[in-house]
Design a protein around this motif. Structure first.
Motif, PDB file in Angstrom:
ATOM      1  N   HIS A 234      10.777 -18.072  26.945  1.00  0.00           N
ATOM      2  CA  HIS A 234      10.841 -19.043  28.033  1.00  0.00           C
ATOM      3  C   HIS A 234      11.769 -18.521  29.130  1.00  0.00           C
ATOM      4  O   HIS A 234      12.808 -17.916  28.830  1.00  0.00           O
ATOM      5  N   VAL A 235      11.390 -18.766  30.362  1.00  0.00           N
ATOM      6  CA  VAL A 235      12.288 -18.521  31.499  1.00  0.00           C
ATOM      7  C   VAL A 235      12.401 -19.831  32.270  1.00  0.00           C
ATOM      8  O   VAL A 235      11.388 -20.486  32.536  1.00  0.00           O
ATOM      9  N   ILE A 236      13.640 -20.195  32.601  1.00  0.00           N
ATOM     10  CA  ILE A 236      13.856 -21.411  33.383  1.00  0.00           C
ATOM     11  C   ILE A 236      14.700 -21.078  34.602  1.00  0.00           C
ATOM     12  O   ILE A 236      15.563 -20.193  34.559  1.00  0.00           O
ATOM     13  N   SER A 237      14.419 -21.765  35.694  1.00  0.00           N
ATOM     14  CA  SER A 237      15.224 -21.638  36.907  1.00  0.00           C
ATOM     15  C   SER A 237      15.393 -23.027  37.503  1.00  0.00           C
ATOM     16  O   SER A 237      14.408 -23.703  37.799  1.00  0.00           O
ATOM     17  N   VAL A 238      16.642 -23.457  37.628  1.00  0.00           N
ATOM     18  CA  VAL A 238      16.933 -24.780  38.181  1.00  0.00           C
ATOM     19  C   VAL A 238      17.660 -24.626  39.512  1.00  0.00           C
ATOM     20  O   VAL A 238      18.734 -24.015  39.563  1.00  0.00           O
ATOM     21  N   GLU A 239      17.062 -25.116  40.571  1.00  0.00           N
ATOM     22  CA  GLU A 239      17.700 -25.151  41.893  1.00  0.00           C
ATOM     23  C   GLU A 239      18.169 -23.772  42.348  1.00  0.00           C
ATOM     24  O   GLU A 239      19.278 -23.619  42.860  1.00  0.00           O
ATOM     25  N   SER A 240      17.336 -22.777  42.150  1.00  0.00           N
ATOM     26  CA  SER A 240      17.725 -21.429  42.549  1.00  0.00           C
ATOM     27  C   SER A 240      16.636 -20.716  43.336  1.00  0.00           C
ATOM     28  O   SER A 240      16.922 -19.946  44.250  1.00  0.00           O
ATOM     29  N   SER A 241      15.360 -20.999  43.032  1.00  0.00           N
ATOM     30  CA  SER A 241      14.278 -20.139  43.527  1.00  0.00           C
ATOM     31  C   SER A 241      14.098 -20.172  45.030  1.00  0.00           C
ATOM     32  O   SER A 241      13.630 -19.204  45.625  1.00  0.00           O
ATOM     33  N   TYR A 242      14.464 -21.267  45.694  1.00  0.00           N
ATOM     34  CA  TYR A 242      14.271 -21.289  47.150  1.00  0.00           C
ATOM     35  C   TYR A 242      15.316 -20.454  47.891  1.00  0.00           C
ATOM     36  O   TYR A 242      15.217 -20.232  49.081  1.00  0.00           O
ATOM     37  N   TYR A 243      16.312 -19.968  47.144  1.00  0.00           N
ATOM     38  CA  TYR A 243      17.295 -19.034  47.726  1.00  0.00           C
ATOM     39  C   TYR A 243      16.857 -17.572  47.582  1.00  0.00           C
ATOM     40  O   TYR A 243      17.430 -16.700  48.218  1.00  0.00           O
ATOM     41  N   TRP A 244      15.936 -17.301  46.676  1.00  0.00           N
ATOM     42  CA  TRP A 244      15.581 -15.904  46.428  1.00  0.00           C
ATOM     43  C   TRP A 244      15.023 -15.279  47.703  1.00  0.00           C
ATOM     44  O   TRP A 244      14.170 -15.874  48.369  1.00  0.00           O
ATOM     45  N   PRO A 245      15.461 -14.055  48.028  1.00  0.00           N
ATOM     46  CA  PRO A 245      14.920 -13.401  49.232  1.00  0.00           C
ATOM     47  C   PRO A 245      13.402 -13.226  49.163  1.00  0.00           C
ATOM     48  O   PRO A 245      12.708 -13.366  50.158  1.00  0.00           O
ATOM     49  N   HIS A 246      12.887 -12.922  47.963  1.00  0.00           N
ATOM     50  CA  HIS A 246      11.443 -12.675  47.799  1.00  0.00           C
ATOM     51  C   HIS A 246      10.933 -13.462  46.588  1.00  0.00           C
ATOM     52  O   HIS A 246      10.796 -12.899  45.487  1.00  0.00           O
ATOM     53  N   PRO A 247      10.623 -14.748  46.774  1.00  0.00           N
ATOM     54  CA  PRO A 247      10.187 -15.569  45.638  1.00  0.00           C
ATOM     55  C   PRO A 247       8.972 -15.008  44.907  1.00  0.00           C
ATOM     56  O   PRO A 247       8.915 -15.056  43.672  1.00  0.00           O
ATOM     57  N   ALA A 248       8.004 -14.448  45.639  1.00  0.00           N
ATOM     58  CA  ALA A 248       6.803 -13.909  44.981  1.00  0.00           C
ATOM     59  C   ALA A 248       7.180 -12.776  44.031  1.00  0.00           C
ATOM     60  O   ALA A 248       6.684 -12.705  42.899  1.00  0.00           O
ATOM     61  N   ALA A 249       8.081 -11.905  44.485  1.00  0.00           N
ATOM     62  CA  ALA A 249       8.518 -10.781  43.643  1.00  0.00           C
ATOM     63  C   ALA A 249       9.306 -11.287  42.435  1.00  0.00           C
ATOM     64  O   ALA A 249       9.190 -10.744  41.330  1.00  0.00           O
TER      65      ALA A 249
END
Length: 203
Positions: A88-103
């Motif tokens: 499992h991989v979880i991400s809480v309140e972090s992904s919209y900060y990633w420079p390249h979400p698709a990557a």
């Protein structure tokens, strides 16, 4: 942050973790969620990852009592881990900060084992109009995507069974609000009633 607990607990239930599972927490911050996960997988392993060295140091200091938990510095697009390890991989309140979400989502797919699942929980998304003002308040660049745009990134990374849903925050709201994220208590309540966005998919 612990104030994300009311929206995170329903996600942990949906994940149906087994005691032997290996879990990656992407954007772990000070490690509050990683520690909770470590208790849920006593025979497995939890890796908390964050781009901030300072956060990783803080997380390590607060997690000395766990022997199935470790923290690494890294970014979502280049997870410093071998393929096919995590259930499992979880991400809480972090992904919209990633420079390249698709990557980032593609690399999450890489480190998941066959049949593993990814769970992304975010409060800042286009379909909830009561959070759009955050973009101007945050110190770093952010991505304001719709639920369907996030789901499409999962599909593009070859995830199957991609679903997006809302997780409503049922925690009590203050009678008056004086923070900077919302105009007033009424807007805060409207925001919470829309719910956080949960996107998940299976490898």
């Amino acid at each position: 942050m612990q104030d994300h607990l009311p929206i995170t607990l329903p996600v942990l239930e949906k994940m149906r973790l087994a005691p032997v599972d290996n879990v990656l927490d992407v954007g772990c911050g000070a490690g509050w969620l990683s520690r909770r996960l470590a208790k849920l997988v006593p025979e497995g392993r939890v890796v908390g990852m964050d781009i901030s060295d300072e956060m990783i140091r803080h997380a390590r200091r607060s997690s000395m009592d766990f022997d199935n938990l470790m923290f690494v510095a890294g970014e979502a697009a280049q997870i410093p881990w071998q393929p096919h390890l995590f259930s499992h991989v979880i991400s809480v309140e972090s992904s919209y900060y990633w420079p390249h979400p698709a990557a980032g989502i593609k690399d999450i797919f890489r480190v998941l084992r066959e049949g593993g699942s990814a769970w992304m929980l975010i409060n800042y998304y286009r379909d909830n109009p009561h959070c759009h003002q955050w973009g101007d308040l945050l110190a770093v660049k952010t991505h304001l995507f719709s639920a369907e745009e996030w789901a499409e990134l999962f599909r593009a990374a070859e995830f199957a069974d991609v679903v997006h849903e809302r997780i409503v925050d049922r925690s009590p709201s203050p009678a008056t609000y004086s923070g900077r994220w919302f105009r007033d208590a009424e807007e805060l309540r409207a925001f919470k009633s829309q719910g956080a966005l949960l996107v998940h998919g299976t490898k």
